[in-house]
Design a protein around this motif. Structure first.
Motif, short mmCIF file in Angstrom:
data_model
loop_
_atom_site.label_atom_id
_atom_site.label_comp_id
_atom_site.label_asym_id
_atom_site.label_seq_id
_atom_site.Cartn_x
_atom_site.Cartn_y
_atom_site.Cartn_z
N GLN A 295 6.09 8.79 6.31
CA GLN A 295 5.00 9.65 6.79
C GLN A 295 3.81 8.87 7.32
O GLN A 295 3.02 9.39 8.11
N VAL A 296 3.69 7.60 6.93
CA VAL A 296 2.59 6.76 7.41
C VAL A 296 2.65 6.62 8.94
O VAL A 296 1.63 6.39 9.59
N LYS A 297 3.83 6.78 9.51
CA LYS A 297 3.97 6.69 10.97
C LYS A 297 3.15 7.77 11.68
O LYS A 297 2.74 7.61 12.82
N THR A 298 2.93 8.89 10.98
CA THR A 298 2.19 10.01 11.57
C THR A 298 0.80 10.17 10.98
O THR A 298 -0.18 10.40 11.70
N SER A 299 0.69 10.04 9.66
CA SER A 299 -0.56 10.33 8.94
C SER A 299 -1.27 9.05 8.54
O SER A 299 -0.67 8.16 7.94
N LYS A 300 -2.54 9.01 8.84
CA LYS A 300 -3.37 7.88 8.41
C LYS A 300 -4.29 8.28 7.27
O LYS A 300 -5.09 7.46 6.79
N ASP A 301 -4.18 9.53 6.84
CA ASP A 301 -4.93 10.00 5.68
C ASP A 301 -4.01 10.81 4.78
O ASP A 301 -3.29 11.70 5.25
N PHE A 302 -4.02 10.46 3.50
CA PHE A 302 -3.28 11.21 2.49
C PHE A 302 -4.28 11.77 1.47
O PHE A 302 -5.23 11.09 1.09
N LEU A 303 -4.05 13.00 1.06
CA LEU A 303 -4.89 13.63 0.04
C LEU A 303 -4.01 14.00 -1.14
O LEU A 303 -3.11 14.84 -1.03
N VAL A 304 -4.25 13.35 -2.27
CA VAL A 304 -3.49 13.62 -3.50
C VAL A 304 -4.20 14.72 -4.27
O VAL A 304 -5.41 14.63 -4.52
N VAL A 305 -3.49 15.76 -4.63
CA VAL A 305 -4.04 16.89 -5.38
C VAL A 305 -3.31 16.99 -6.71
O VAL A 305 -2.08 17.08 -6.75
N GLU A 306 -4.08 16.98 -7.80
CA GLU A 306 -3.48 17.03 -9.14
C GLU A 306 -4.36 17.84 -10.09
O GLU A 306 -5.56 17.95 -9.89
N PHE A 307 -3.73 18.34 -11.16
CA PHE A 307 -4.48 18.93 -12.27
C PHE A 307 -4.79 17.81 -13.26
O PHE A 307 -4.40 17.83 -14.43
N SER A 308 -5.49 16.79 -12.79
CA SER A 308 -5.84 15.64 -13.62
C SER A 308 -6.94 14.88 -12.90
O SER A 308 -7.43 15.31 -11.86
N MET A 309 -7.27 13.69 -13.43
CA MET A 309 -8.29 12.86 -12.79
C MET A 309 -7.72 11.95 -11.71
O MET A 309 -8.40 11.07 -11.21
N GLY A 310 -6.44 12.16 -11.36
CA GLY A 310 -5.85 11.40 -10.26
C GLY A 310 -4.88 10.34 -10.70
O GLY A 310 -5.01 9.18 -10.32
N GLN A 311 -3.87 10.73 -11.47
CA GLN A 311 -2.94 9.74 -12.02
C GLN A 311 -1.83 9.35 -11.04
O GLN A 311 -1.24 8.28 -11.18
N MET A 312 -1.54 10.20 -10.05
CA MET A 312 -0.49 9.88 -9.07
C MET A 312 -1.04 9.07 -7.89
O MET A 312 -0.26 8.56 -7.07
N VAL A 313 -2.34 8.92 -7.81
CA VAL A 313 -2.96 8.27 -6.65
C VAL A 313 -2.43 6.87 -6.43
O VAL A 313 -2.11 6.48 -5.30
N ASP A 314 -2.30 6.08 -7.48
CA ASP A 314 -1.84 4.70 -7.33
C ASP A 314 -0.42 4.63 -6.77
O ASP A 314 -0.10 3.73 -5.99
#
Length: 354
Positions: A295-314
């Motif tokens: 997906q990086v070929k198309t998107s230069k911005d990713f938005l991670v959405v979670e019911f937490s403080m952001g554990q999947m971000v890394d």
């Protein structure tokens, strides 16, 4: 024609497990997953199975260990602090190469926290389900239908690779009711468990199931062999779903119930002419690195959405290898983000304000 019924998420997990050949359940009640155990308590005895409410989560996971060692399809379920108590036993099962299905219907934390929906056990599930060099497979449904569908897959993956598998959901999905088509009955496709403790009758060498290796060379060899299986899992078992990603300049990444809210936000963004899309990881371990990388070929911005403080971000950052910006939005403590809140973040990213 497939049977269609209205079921709660917790009950769908239980019924699907029965249809996948699960005959034993060991657990201890805790909100918000108690309906799963209650369903099993009623449904297992009539089909010759056994439900046992253990005296604690520690006892329950060790009963799962014993049943799995005997070659039986077995499962347990709990919620957040209950899974913490099971961690030692899960590590023993990893070390003994034993398959089992473990359900975590997450609640808020740390500590006793609250009983509302949460996704704050991501790190625990994907990074530290137990001590030592080990890993378990983690699957994340986003609908009640998928709660049912992933159960047989989880049992099959566990049998194929001889590993525990966790289905990681949250209180929102566990309590939600939706119409679903129940899966057909299946006992699995990986045949006889020749490694199990089923008695040998002098017909073969006796099997030994154990996680202790006092010789360090022997222990290292067992871990290396296990990591070779992990490499195969990473190659063959990555699962994800993409939505409107073909031309997306901004791609949301969300799993479970958070993906449902994110999908609505993507639709709202599209109505405003903002090219947003969504990647929904279904396997959290192995993480769908390939889908993010593509997906990086198309998107230069990713938005991670979670019911937490952001554990999947890394994990998203690692998957895109620094080639895109990674943003985060979420709530924790049992608060569910709204589509409009997420949309506002998408707008800021698109306008260059974020």
């Amino acid at each position: 024609m497939a049977e269609k019924v209205l079921m709660k998420g917790n009950e769908a997990l239980a019924e699907a497990a029965l249809r996948a050949g699960c005959k034993l359940f060991f657990g201890y009640p805790i909100t918000p997953q108690t309906e799963l155990a209650a369903y099993m308590a009623k449904a297992l005895p009539p089909v010759g199975g056994t439900y046992l409410q253990a005296e604690s989560e520690v006892a329950a996971i060790n009963m799962v260990y014993g049943a799995s060692a005997a070659g039986v399809r077995v499962m347990t379920s709990s919620s957040s602090p209950g899974i913490s108590l099971k961690q030692e036993g899960i590590s023993y099962m990893v070390g003994a190469d034993l398959p089992a299905l473990i359900i975590n219907i997450q609640r808020g934390g740390p500590g006793l926290g609250g009983i509302q929906a949460s996704q704050a056990d991501y790190w625990q599930a994907t990074r530290a389900t137990g001590h030592g060099d080990g890993q378990i497979v983690v699957l994340a449904p986003s609908t009640v239908q998928e709660m049912a569908d992933l159960v047989a897959l989880a049992f099959d993956i566990g049998d194929k690779y001889r590993t525990p598998v966790m289905i990681l959901a949250d209180g929102l999905l566990g309590q939600m009711m939706e119409p679903i088509e129940l899966p057909e009955e299946s006992i699995g496709k990986y045949g006889e468990k020749t490694w199990a403790l089923t008695g040998h009758g002098d017909q073969r060498k006796k099997n030994i199931i154990n996680s202790m290796h006092l010789d360090p060379d022997e222990l290292e060899a067992s871990i290396i062999e296990r990591y070779q299986r992990y490499a195969q899992i990473k190659k063959e078992e990555q699962l994800s779903e993409s939505y409107l990603t073909e031309d997306a300049l901004i791609t949301l990444v969300a799993y479970g119930a958070a993906a449902r809210v994110s999908r609505s936000a993507v639709n709202k963004a599209r109505e405003e002419g903002i090219p947003a899309g969504l990647i929904r990881p279904i396997s959290l371990w192995p993480f769908p690195d390939d889908a993010i990388g593509e997906q990086v070929k198309t998107s230069k911005d990713f938005l991670v959405v979670e019911f937490s403080m952001g554990q999947m971000v890394d994990d998203v950052r690692l998957a895109n290898n620094g080639r895109a910006n990674v943003h985060f939005f979420g709530h924790t403590g049992g608060i569910v983000p709204t589509p409009n809140e997420i949309l506002e973040v998408i707008r800021r990213i698109y306008s260059g304000e974020a």
